[in-house]
Scaffold this motif. Structure first.
Motif, PDB file in Angstrom:
ATOM      1  N   ALA A 161      -9.116  72.324  25.611  1.00 36.98           N
ATOM      2  CA  ALA A 161      -8.208  71.174  25.640  1.00 36.98           C
ATOM      3  C   ALA A 161      -7.269  71.334  26.829  1.00 36.98           C
ATOM      4  O   ALA A 161      -6.984  72.451  27.274  1.00 36.98           O
ATOM      5  CB  ALA A 161      -7.409  71.099  24.345  1.00 36.98           C
ATOM      6  N   LEU A 162      -6.798  70.218  27.348  1.00 37.09           N
ATOM      7  CA  LEU A 162      -5.908  70.213  28.508  1.00 37.09           C
ATOM      8  C   LEU A 162      -4.577  69.597  28.123  1.00 37.09           C
ATOM      9  O   LEU A 162      -4.530  68.613  27.394  1.00 37.09           O
ATOM     10  CB  LEU A 162      -6.523  69.392  29.648  1.00 37.09           C
ATOM     11  N   THR A 163      -3.491  70.161  28.642  1.00 37.49           N
ATOM     12  CA  THR A 163      -2.186  69.551  28.419  1.00 37.49           C
ATOM     13  C   THR A 163      -1.991  68.417  29.423  1.00 37.49           C
ATOM     14  O   THR A 163      -2.727  68.305  30.417  1.00 37.49           O
ATOM     15  CB  THR A 163      -1.040  70.572  28.587  1.00 37.49           C
ATOM     16  N   GLU A 164      -0.986  67.617  29.178  1.00 35.56           N
ATOM     17  CA  GLU A 164      -0.649  66.538  30.109  1.00 35.56           C
ATOM     18  C   GLU A 164      -0.288  67.101  31.484  1.00 35.56           C
ATOM     19  O   GLU A 164      -0.620  66.503  32.515  1.00 35.56           O
ATOM     20  CB  GLU A 164       0.514  65.717  29.545  1.00 35.56           C
ATOM     21  N   ASN A 165       0.384  68.261  31.507  1.00 34.31           N
ATOM     22  CA  ASN A 165       0.722  68.886  32.793  1.00 34.31           C
ATOM     23  C   ASN A 165      -0.529  69.134  33.625  1.00 34.31           C
ATOM     24  O   ASN A 165      -0.555  68.858  34.828  1.00 34.31           O
ATOM     25  CB  ASN A 165       1.436  70.231  32.571  1.00 34.31           C
ATOM     26  N   VAL A 166      -1.562  69.688  33.009  1.00 32.02           N
ATOM     27  CA  VAL A 166      -2.798  70.003  33.734  1.00 32.02           C
ATOM     28  C   VAL A 166      -3.513  68.727  34.178  1.00 32.02           C
ATOM     29  O   VAL A 166      -3.976  68.647  35.314  1.00 32.02           O
ATOM     30  CB  VAL A 166      -3.729  70.896  32.882  1.00 32.02           C
ATOM     31  N   THR A 167      -3.593  67.743  33.309  1.00 35.10           N
ATOM     32  CA  THR A 167      -4.274  66.510  33.721  1.00 35.10           C
ATOM     33  C   THR A 167      -3.546  65.866  34.896  1.00 35.10           C
ATOM     34  O   THR A 167      -4.189  65.379  35.825  1.00 35.10           O
ATOM     35  CB  THR A 167      -4.435  65.510  32.556  1.00 35.10           C
ATOM     36  N   ASP A 168      -2.223  65.910  34.887  1.00 37.86           N
ATOM     37  CA  ASP A 168      -1.457  65.360  36.016  1.00 37.86           C
ATOM     38  C   ASP A 168      -1.732  66.129  37.306  1.00 37.86           C
ATOM     39  O   ASP A 168      -1.899  65.533  38.371  1.00 37.86           O
ATOM     40  CB  ASP A 168       0.046  65.376  35.720  1.00 37.86           C
ATOM     41  N   ILE A 169      -1.780  67.466  37.220  1.00 42.98           N
ATOM     42  CA  ILE A 169      -2.054  68.296  38.398  1.00 42.98           C
ATOM     43  C   ILE A 169      -3.436  67.978  38.964  1.00 42.98           C
ATOM     44  O   ILE A 169      -3.589  67.788  40.172  1.00 42.98           O
ATOM     45  CB  ILE A 169      -1.932  69.799  38.045  1.00 42.98           C
ATOM     46  N   VAL A 170      -4.439  67.924  38.116  1.00 48.18           N
ATOM     47  CA  VAL A 170      -5.809  67.672  38.574  1.00 48.18           C
ATOM     48  C   VAL A 170      -5.932  66.284  39.196  1.00 48.18           C
ATOM     49  O   VAL A 170      -6.533  66.123  40.263  1.00 48.18           O
ATOM     50  CB  VAL A 170      -6.823  67.849  37.420  1.00 48.18           C
ATOM     51  N   LYS A 171      -5.354  65.292  38.554  1.00 44.81           N
ATOM     52  CA  LYS A 171      -5.427  63.930  39.107  1.00 44.81           C
ATOM     53  C   LYS A 171      -4.701  63.848  40.448  1.00 44.81           C
ATOM     54  O   LYS A 171      -5.192  63.204  41.382  1.00 44.81           O
ATOM     55  CB  LYS A 171      -4.850  62.916  38.111  1.00 44.81           C
ATOM     56  N   ARG A 172      -3.569  64.503  40.567  1.00 45.14           N
ATOM     57  CA  ARG A 172      -2.818  64.494  41.828  1.00 45.14           C
ATOM     58  C   ARG A 172      -3.621  65.173  42.941  1.00 45.14           C
ATOM     59  O   ARG A 172      -3.686  64.678  44.065  1.00 45.14           O
ATOM     60  CB  ARG A 172      -1.466  65.177  41.648  1.00 45.14           C
ATOM     61  N   LEU A 173      -4.244  66.309  42.636  1.00 44.07           N
ATOM     62  CA  LEU A 173      -5.080  66.991  43.631  1.00 44.07           C
ATOM     63  C   LEU A 173      -6.230  66.100  44.091  1.00 44.07           C
ATOM     64  O   LEU A 173      -6.525  66.022  45.281  1.00 44.07           O
ATOM     65  CB  LEU A 173      -5.640  68.294  43.060  1.00 44.07           C
TER      66      LEU A 173
END
Length: 91
Positions: free
Chosen positions: A3-15
């Motif tokens: 599972a991914l936290t919102e922090n990680v999904t935001d980082i990946v999408k930004r990258l």
């Protein structure tokens, strides 16, 4: 499944937005079999599990997917812009 936290999904999408060659992150088992690495990726490898959550994609190699099956990946960006990841147990 990982599972991914919102922090990680935001980082990946930004990258992925900032660097067109990156569509995801890949978590792989290191040669020692005990360590994991996280790196930018543009495609999944043949044995990768694909984790998609909230518009972010993470590729996880076969051995790592077994270890991460009941984990949550969290992350953050420090003041210098370095990305750091942490694993936790799913509730």
């Amino acid at each position: 499944m990982l599972a991914l936290t919102e922090n990680v999904t935001d980082i990946v999408k930004r990258l992925a937005e900032e660097v067109p060659e990156i569509s995801a992150l890949r978590i792989a088992t290191e040669a020692d079999g005990q360590s994991l690495s996280v790196s930018p990726a543009d495609h999944a490898e043949a044995d990768d599990l694909v984790v998609e959550q909230d518009g972010a994609t993470i590729y996880v190699d076969g051995p790592a997917s077994e270890f991460l099956a009941d984990k949550v990946l969290d992350g953050g960006v420090d003041e210098e812009g370095n990305i750091q990841f942490a694993l936790g147990q799913q509730a």
